[in-house]
Write a protein that holds these residues in place. Structure first.
Motif, PDB file in Angstrom:
ATOM      1  N   ASP A  62       0.890  -1.309   0.118  1.00 22.63           N
ATOM      2  CA  ASP A  62      -0.119  -0.114   0.121  1.00 22.63           C
ATOM      3  C   ASP A  62       0.844   1.320   0.042  1.00 22.63           C
ATOM      4  O   ASP A  62       2.239   1.226   0.196  1.00 22.63           O
ATOM      5  N   THR A 103      -4.644   5.643 -14.001  1.00 23.73           N
ATOM      6  CA  THR A 103      -5.192   4.616 -13.162  1.00 23.73           C
ATOM      7  C   THR A 103      -6.453   4.161 -13.524  1.00 23.73           C
ATOM      8  O   THR A 103      -7.039   3.069 -13.080  1.00 23.73           O
ATOM      9  N   LYS A 111      -2.712   0.619 -10.070  1.00 25.85           N
ATOM     10  CA  LYS A 111      -3.742   0.760  -9.352  1.00 25.85           C
ATOM     11  C   LYS A 111      -3.956   2.045  -8.450  1.00 25.85           C
ATOM     12  O   LYS A 111      -4.966   2.304  -8.092  1.00 25.85           O
ATOM     13  N   GLU A 112      -2.802   2.572  -8.235  1.00 28.27           N
ATOM     14  CA  GLU A 112      -2.971   3.854  -7.174  1.00 28.27           C
ATOM     15  C   GLU A 112      -1.862   4.777  -7.556  1.00 28.27           C
ATOM     16  O   GLU A 112      -0.491   4.197  -7.846  1.00 28.27           O
ATOM     17  N   SER A 130      -0.797  -2.737 -10.450  1.00 28.96           N
ATOM     18  CA  SER A 130      -1.602  -4.064 -10.408  1.00 28.96           C
ATOM     19  C   SER A 130      -0.836  -5.100 -11.526  1.00 28.96           C
ATOM     20  O   SER A 130      -1.367  -6.208 -11.298  1.00 28.96           O
ATOM     21  N   ASP A 131      -0.378  -4.553 -12.557  1.00 32.54           N
ATOM     22  CA  ASP A 131       0.226  -5.418 -13.736  1.00 32.54           C
ATOM     23  C   ASP A 131       1.633  -4.723 -14.097  1.00 32.54           C
ATOM     24  O   ASP A 131       1.532  -3.691 -14.646  1.00 32.54           O
ATOM     25  N   ASP A 152       6.237  -4.372  -7.152  1.00 27.66           N
ATOM     26  CA  ASP A 152       4.856  -4.120  -7.455  1.00 27.66           C
ATOM     27  C   ASP A 152       4.698  -2.642  -7.142  1.00 27.66           C
ATOM     28  O   ASP A 152       3.515  -2.195  -7.290  1.00 27.66           O
TER      29      ASP A 152
END
Length: 204
Positions: A62, A103, A111-112, A130-131, A152
């Motif tokens: 996160d 995003t 993702k963010e 996310s990818d 990530d």
């Protein structure tokens, strides 16, 4: 005759004992005390060759974790969501990397997106992914450079000083430019997209 035969047998026995002793001496040079060979062997790696070891990249689940990671190696102050920063007065003079619309675009795999300031008052852009393969593909297609890659996430540092501070963080640069080759001596590992590598060479 008996005396001559006895002398002959005695001489043969002495020769046998002498030969046995010589054999033991030669064997001792090839074995250590427990019978194992003491001769050293190569490790199987070529002495003049080099290997490319796969590096375990830092990861963050996160934004709080990612900001903490940056503060361990550089500085990440006043963390804001990407859209909030883009709407602030700071963005007029120091725009963050990319756009918040990324995003919402599946092609980017973001993702963010968030922004924090380094201690030199420049904007660091933080991206949770996310990818990773989609992200690297989009970076290559648009000829972006100087993006630092984790397992990530990705980071666009605010300035050259922050880049220098992050050199020991374990992050790698995504390098896709054939026009600007990486100098010798730096590690190069395959990226997830053809034509790109991950390297510890920071082009600042």
């Amino acid at each position: 005759m008996r005396i001559r035969r006895a002398i002959t047998i005695g001489a043969l026995l002495l020769m046998s004992v002498s030969l046995t002793a010589c054999g033991d001496d030669s064997d001792a040079g090839d074995n250590d005390g427990d019978g194992k060979s003491s001769a050293s062997t190569g490790s199987g790696k070529g002495g003049g060759g080099s290997e490319t070891a796969s590096t375990e990249l830092p990861e963050a689940s996160d934004m709080a974790t990612l900001a903490y990671f940056l503060n361990e190696h550089a500085s990440c102050l006043d963390l804001k969501a990407g859209a909030e920063y883009d709407d602030s007065n700071y963005a007029d003079t120091d725009p963050a990397w990319g756009e918040e619309s990324m995003t919402q675009d599946p092609a980017w795999g973001i993702k963010e997106r968030a922004v924090c300031m380094d201690k030199y008052n420049d904007a660091n852009t933080l991206l949770l992914l996310s990818d990773m393969k989609k992200f690297q593909t989009s970076i290559k297609e648009r000829n972006y450079s100087s993006i630092l890659i984790g397992k990530d996430f990705a980071v666009d540092p605010g300035d050259a000083q922050t880049i220098q501070e992050l050199k020991t963080s374990g992050l790698k640069t995504l390098h896709c430019s054939a026009e600007h080759p990486i100098p010798s001596g730096y590690k190069q590992e395959p990226a997830l997209v053809a034509g790109c590598v991950l390297t510890d060479y920071y082009d600042d």
